[in-house]
Enzyme design. Structure first.
Site, PDB file in Angstrom:
ATOM      1  N   HIS A  79      -9.606  -9.962  -5.760  1.00  0.00           N
ATOM      2  CA  HIS A  79     -10.278  -8.805  -6.368  1.00  0.00           C
ATOM      3  C   HIS A  79      -9.458  -8.196  -7.510  1.00  0.00           C
ATOM      4  O   HIS A  79      -9.948  -7.307  -8.207  1.00  0.00           O
ATOM      5  CB  HIS A  79     -10.657  -7.754  -5.316  1.00  0.00           C
ATOM      6  N   ASP A 124      -9.779 -13.159  -0.079  1.00  0.00           N
ATOM      7  CA  ASP A 124      -9.238 -12.320  -1.159  1.00  0.00           C
ATOM      8  C   ASP A 124      -7.850 -12.812  -1.579  1.00  0.00           C
ATOM      9  O   ASP A 124      -6.842 -12.150  -1.334  1.00  0.00           O
ATOM     10  CB  ASP A 124      -9.218 -10.851  -0.704  1.00  0.00           C
ATOM     11  N   GLN A 211      -4.143   2.175  -3.211  1.00  0.00           N
ATOM     12  CA  GLN A 211      -4.631   1.663  -4.488  1.00  0.00           C
ATOM     13  C   GLN A 211      -3.465   1.279  -5.411  1.00  0.00           C
ATOM     14  O   GLN A 211      -2.544   2.077  -5.615  1.00  0.00           O
ATOM     15  CB  GLN A 211      -5.536   2.697  -5.163  1.00  0.00           C
ATOM     16  N   GLY A 212      -3.529   0.084  -5.934  1.00  0.00           N
ATOM     17  CA  GLY A 212      -2.478  -0.419  -6.798  1.00  0.00           C
ATOM     18  C   GLY A 212      -1.488  -1.322  -6.066  1.00  0.00           C
ATOM     19  O   GLY A 212      -0.679  -1.995  -6.693  1.00  0.00           O
ATOM     20  N   ASP A 213      -1.567  -1.320  -4.738  1.00  0.00           N
ATOM     21  CA  ASP A 213      -0.731  -2.241  -3.955  1.00  0.00           C
ATOM     22  C   ASP A 213      -1.439  -3.563  -3.722  1.00  0.00           C
ATOM     23  O   ASP A 213      -0.819  -4.545  -3.299  1.00  0.00           O
ATOM     24  CB  ASP A 213      -0.376  -1.627  -2.599  1.00  0.00           C
ATOM     25  N   SER A 214      -2.729  -3.595  -3.977  1.00  0.00           N
ATOM     26  CA  SER A 214      -3.510  -4.813  -3.765  1.00  0.00           C
ATOM     27  C   SER A 214      -2.849  -6.015  -4.419  1.00  0.00           C
ATOM     28  O   SER A 214      -2.295  -5.918  -5.519  1.00  0.00           O
ATOM     29  CB  SER A 214      -4.903  -4.672  -4.375  1.00  0.00           C
TER      30      SER A 214
HETATM   31  N1  ARG Z   1      -7.950  -2.220  -2.834  1.00  0.00           N
HETATM   32  C1  ARG Z   1      -6.664  -1.611  -3.057  1.00  0.00           C
HETATM   33  C2  ARG Z   1      -6.078  -2.074  -4.373  1.00  0.00           C
HETATM   34  O1  ARG Z   1      -6.774  -2.667  -5.147  1.00  0.00           O
HETATM   35  C3  ARG Z   1      -5.753  -1.735  -1.886  1.00  0.00           C
HETATM   36  C4  ARG Z   1      -6.155  -0.807  -0.841  1.00  0.00           C
HETATM   37  C5  ARG Z   1      -5.358  -0.930   0.382  1.00  0.00           C
HETATM   38  N2  ARG Z   1      -5.817   0.124   1.204  1.00  0.00           N
HETATM   39  C6  ARG Z   1      -5.343   0.388   2.406  1.00  0.00           C
HETATM   40  N3  ARG Z   1      -5.799   1.435   3.022  1.00  0.00           N
HETATM   41  N4  ARG Z   1      -4.451  -0.370   2.951  1.00  0.00           N
HETATM   42  O2  ARG Z   1      -4.966  -1.746  -4.717  1.00  0.00           O
END
Ligand code: ARG
Length: 267
Positions: A79, A124, A211-214
């Site tokens: 993603h 993913d 967000q941003g750790d993905s």
């Molecule tokens: N989708 C997020 C990203 O793009 C990562 C989210 C992780 N969330 C969590 N609650 N662990 O960075």
């Protein structure tokens, strides 16, 4: 930014009411730009990573994390990328915990390989081929389910709370494994148990990716004491909320696919 928004949408799509998120949340009392800051004694679990502690950690310019699978290939989340093919638009920054360091190694992408069949549910993972090697130790991936348990480490430059900003310094935290039954109670049919592995402090929350750790790795030590990657940061409802663990791509499920995809990119 487009990908960052996509990631955000994904979180929203799974029911989060939050705009962006907390991860490594224990660190939220720590100023992102203050190297001397220390976590507040009232928070648990997260701290700044030491320079060189996770040498395979990479920051990607679209606002995601990644890990060096080889010195020329970054493993990240599907993603975080737009598809497969030639792509010179991504910059990988490696070799530093401080993204503003003059020591930072910055390398452009040449190709992206998004997981075959990726459609926003499960699968993913993606590979990014680099224009030249980042000469740092790599992170091996789990190719059996043997390490899909215990306590994991997560790391990234993402937000330290829901709606929070991205970080200058790499943060890390430890999160316990959450089994599919418990994770399924939180997420129902949104969870793909064979392709995803959950982690977090289920009851109390407070520690998570955000967000941003993905795209960044979730990892632990193997029986020989070497780091092994078991997950890829993927999604969650908000960040660090009690009852809502983080969801990670289950690397062991895709290990053979990742290996052959990396070979197809020339290793
Ligand atoms: N989708 C997020 C990203 O793009 C990562 C989210 C992780 N969330 C969590 N609650 N662990 O960075």
């Amino acid at each position: 930014m487009r990908n960052y928004l996509k990631a955000l949408r994904r979180t929203l799509a799974v029911g989060a009411v939050t705009l962006a998120a907390v991860s490594l949340q224990p660190l939220h009392a720590q100023a992102a730009d203050d190297p001397g800051a220390r976590p507040s004694p009232t928070v648990v679990g997260g701290v700044r990573a030491q320079q060189g502690e996770f040498p395979w950690m990479v920051r990607l310019s679209m606002g995601c994390g990644g890990a060096l699978y080889t010195q020329r290939i970054v493993l990240t989340a599907a993603h975080c990328v737009d598809g497969s093919g030639a792509n010179t638009s991504i910059t990988a920054t490696g070799g530093v915990v401080d993204l503003n360091s003059t020591q930072a190694i910055k390398v452009k992408s040449t190709q992206v390989l998004q997981a075959p069949g990726y459609n926003g549910t499960g699968k993913d993972w993606a590979l990014i081929k680099l224009a030249k090697p980042i000469a740092k130790p790599t992170l091996k991936i789990a190719d059996t389910t043997a390490y899909n348990n215990g306590t994991f480490t997560v790391a990234g430059w993402g937000a330290t709370r829901e709606g929070g900003g991205q970080q200058r310094y790499l943060l890390k935290a430890d999160v316990p494994f959450v089994d599919d039954t418990a994770c399924g109670q939180a997420y129902g049919g949104s969870l793909t148990p064979g392709e995803e592995i959950c982690a977090g402090k289920l009851k109390e929350g407070g520690v998570d990716t955000c967000q941003g750790d993905s795209g960044g790795p979730m990892f632990r030590k193997d029986n020989a004491g070497a780091w092994v990657q078991v997950g890829i940061t993927s999604w969650g409802t908000g960040c660090a909320r009690p009852g809502y663990p983080g969801v990670y791509t289950e690397v062991s499920t895709f290990a053979a696919d990742i290996k052959s995809a990396a070979a197809s990119l020339g290793g």
